[in-house]
Enzyme design. Structure first.
Site, PDB file in Angstrom:
ATOM      1  N   LYS A 118       0.818  -1.211   0.000  1.00  0.00           N
ATOM      2  CA  LYS A 118       0.000   0.000   0.000  1.00  0.00           C
ATOM      3  C   LYS A 118       0.851   1.259   0.000  1.00  0.00           C
ATOM      4  CE  LYS A 118      -4.514  -1.457   1.507  1.00  0.00           C
ATOM      5  NZ  LYS A 118      -5.612  -1.335   2.456  1.00  0.00           N
ATOM      6  N   LYS A 200      -3.382 -10.758  -6.901  1.00  0.00           N
ATOM      7  CA  LYS A 200      -4.635 -11.216  -6.281  1.00  0.00           C
ATOM      8  C   LYS A 200      -5.797 -10.307  -6.665  1.00  0.00           C
ATOM      9  CE  LYS A 200      -4.579  -8.710  -2.018  1.00  0.00           C
ATOM     10  NZ  LYS A 200      -4.817  -8.508  -0.672  1.00  0.00           N
ATOM     11  N   LYS A 203     -10.066  -4.774  -5.094  1.00  0.00           N
ATOM     12  CA  LYS A 203     -10.931  -3.687  -5.557  1.00  0.00           C
ATOM     13  C   LYS A 203     -10.132  -2.615  -6.298  1.00  0.00           C
ATOM     14  CE  LYS A 203     -11.725  -3.952  -0.641  1.00  0.00           C
ATOM     15  NZ  LYS A 203     -12.637  -4.281   0.376  1.00  0.00           N
TER      16      LYS A 203
HETATM   17  P1  TYM Z   1      -9.628  -6.933   3.460  1.00  0.00           P
HETATM   18  O1  TYM Z   1     -10.712  -5.953   3.696  1.00  0.00           O
HETATM   19  O2  TYM Z   1      -8.544  -6.584   2.510  1.00  0.00           O
HETATM   20  O3  TYM Z   1     -10.224  -8.322   2.994  1.00  0.00           O
HETATM   21  C1  TYM Z   1     -11.286  -8.948   3.677  1.00  0.00           C
HETATM   22  C2  TYM Z   1     -11.191 -10.454   3.632  1.00  0.00           C
HETATM   23  O4  TYM Z   1     -11.192 -10.931   2.290  1.00  0.00           O
HETATM   24  C3  TYM Z   1     -10.034 -11.749   2.077  1.00  0.00           C
HETATM   25  N1  TYM Z   1      -9.557 -11.517   0.710  1.00  0.00           N
HETATM   26  C4  TYM Z   1      -9.331 -12.498  -0.175  1.00  0.00           C
HETATM   27  N2  TYM Z   1      -9.449 -13.825  -0.084  1.00  0.00           N
HETATM   28  C5  TYM Z   1      -9.158 -14.547  -1.189  1.00  0.00           C
HETATM   29  N3  TYM Z   1      -8.737 -14.001  -2.362  1.00  0.00           N
HETATM   30  C6  TYM Z   1      -8.593 -12.661  -2.488  1.00  0.00           C
HETATM   31  N4  TYM Z   1      -8.194 -12.132  -3.643  1.00  0.00           N
HETATM   32  C7  TYM Z   1      -8.895 -11.838  -1.345  1.00  0.00           C
HETATM   33  N5  TYM Z   1      -8.870 -10.497  -1.140  1.00  0.00           N
HETATM   34  C8  TYM Z   1      -9.285 -10.308   0.142  1.00  0.00           C
HETATM   35  C9  TYM Z   1      -9.020 -11.262   3.099  1.00  0.00           C
HETATM   36  O5  TYM Z   1      -8.047 -12.231   3.372  1.00  0.00           O
HETATM   37  C10 TYM Z   1      -9.904 -10.967   4.285  1.00  0.00           C
HETATM   38  O6  TYM Z   1     -10.189 -12.158   5.007  1.00  0.00           O
HETATM   39  N6  TYM Z   1      -7.034  -6.197   7.630  1.00  0.00           N
HETATM   40  C11 TYM Z   1      -8.195  -6.834   7.050  1.00  0.00           C
HETATM   41  C12 TYM Z   1      -9.501  -6.384   7.685  1.00  0.00           C
HETATM   42  C13 TYM Z   1      -9.517  -6.559   9.159  1.00  0.00           C
HETATM   43  C14 TYM Z   1      -9.617  -7.777   9.873  1.00  0.00           C
HETATM   44  C15 TYM Z   1      -9.605  -7.414  11.248  1.00  0.00           C
HETATM   45  C16 TYM Z   1      -9.719  -9.120   9.487  1.00  0.00           C
HETATM   46  C17 TYM Z   1      -9.436  -5.543  10.057  1.00  0.00           C
HETATM   47  N7  TYM Z   1      -9.493  -6.074  11.323  1.00  0.00           N
HETATM   48  C18 TYM Z   1      -9.670  -8.392  12.251  1.00  0.00           C
HETATM   49  C19 TYM Z   1      -9.793 -10.083  10.486  1.00  0.00           C
HETATM   50  C20 TYM Z   1      -9.775  -9.715  11.851  1.00  0.00           C
HETATM   51  C21 TYM Z   1      -8.233  -6.495   5.581  1.00  0.00           C
HETATM   52  O7  TYM Z   1      -7.700  -5.524   5.128  1.00  0.00           O
HETATM   53  O8  TYM Z   1      -8.999  -7.365   4.853  1.00  0.00           O
END
Ligand code: TYM
Length: 338
Positions: A118, A200, A203
């Protein structure tokens, strides 16, 4: 012992409402949350505070935060059985986040892949929050004494750092936090971009990204155009190294139909990509259709969504407050007399 009195294991996870939910979020995370057995105590939230590490349009952020809640419910998360809430409504997240910042090392934060990615993409806004983000994520998890954190592969590193922070804190002050484990699905943990299978699905790459709210025509078009591979073999075979585009589509197809990779290879034996790609598209369309329709209906029902996130924040605050009070006491803050 009476079943009612056995304390359930806690599951917790969140997604940033920094964009609309996509197929990676669904297959890597939400789908699995909805399939988890009922013996867990489940907390799922919109990680709205986390989105502030990158500039957001305030109006859009507000819209996406409640739309995401509607999509959680449409994906099968029953608000009666899961605690669904907005992170910013439970102020303990920000408070414990600050404290855990003081127990997280500069070197640890510097090694985080998401920070490196990022900060490379947003060179004009490498702010402190982007750097200390994992300490807030650790707070999200540790506040609820979570046993398991169901996430996709890319969040494994943050979950491991959370464990290290919890262990460090427990060693200093005695048992305070449950040390959580990431819970990563066998299939679907890393869905790749349809236009560039080397990166991957995300968005930030709308061309290769399939959104849960995309209309069927749009979905069909995206899958028809999906990059496969340029080898001459042109057969449907799971080989992530040499055929990453095809392997990604097999993974998606397997995840939505429940079929094994072998069954899929047999199904498309001798058929080529012209048949395979639309079939994957069709399976995804049929999986997402009821989700989109249900989410659209709920997005229009603002009062219902408000009721759900109000109840959720109340339940979540009750649990979070207990942990935060324990932490304050252990580290030497004077107890609040009011
Ligand atoms: P975020 O918002 O980027 O993604 C949310 C969830 O989706 C999964 N994910 C994917 N899985 C498979 N293939 C992909 N291309 C893909 N892109 C995203 C992510 O692994 C995630 O499970 N930091 C976290 C949000 C967060 C969080 C937390 C998660 C904040 N606090 C506490 C768990 C527990 C994040 O940025 O996910």
């Amino acid at each position: 012992m009476d079943n009612e009195n056995v304390k359930k294991k806690v599951m917790l996870s969140g997604i940033q409402p920094s964009g609309d939910l996509h197929l990676g979020n669904y297959l890597g995370a939400v789908k699995n949350w909805a399939e988890l057995p009922e013996q867990f105590d489940c907390f799922y939230f919109m990680a709205d505070l986390h989105t502030l590490t990158v500039r957001q349009d305030p109006k859009e952020l507000r819209r996406r935060s409640t739309a995401q809640l509607a999509q959680y419910i449409a994906c099968g998360l029953d608000p009666e059985k899961n605690t669904l809430f907005l992170q910013s409504h439970v102020h303990e997240h920000a408070e414990l986040g600050w404290i855990l910042n003081c127990y997280t090392m500069f070197g640890e934060l510097s090694r985080m892949t998401q920070f490196k990615d990022k900060s490379a993409r947003h060179t004009d806004n490498i702010n402190g929050g982007l750097f200390t983000y994992p300490a807030l994520m650790a707070a999200d998890i540790l506040l609820y004494q979570a046993d398991f954190v169901p996430v996709g592969e890319d969040q494994k590193q943050h979950c491991e750092l959370t464990r290290d922070i919890a262990i460090r804190f427990n060693n200093l002050y005695g048992e305070t936090f449950k040390v959580p484990e990431p819970y990563i699905p066998k299939v679907g943990a890393r869905i790749m971009s349809l236009s560039n299978p080397a990166s991957k699905m995300s968005k930030s790459d709308p061309l290769g990204c399939v959104f849960l709210m995309d209309k069927p025509e749009e979905l069909a078009r995206k899958f028809k155009r999906a990059v496969t591979d340029s080898d001459t073999e042109r057969c449907v075979r799971f080989d992530p190294e040499n055929k990453p585009g095809v392997a990604n589509l097999i993974q998606i197809y397997s995840s939505v139909t429940g079929r094994s990779f072998d069954e899929i290879e047999a199904e498309f034996d001798g058929k080529g990509y012209g048949v395979f790609k639309p079939a994957v598209g069709e399976a995804v369309i049929e999986t997402l259709r009821p989700i989109r329709e249900e989410a659209e209906r709920m997005i229009a029902d603002k009062a219902y969504l408000q009721q759900v996130y109000t109840d959720g924040a109340q339940k979540a605050s009750f649990v979070a407050r207990k942990t935060l009070r324990k932490v304050y006491k252990k580290i030497g803050l004077v107890e609040k007399p009011f």
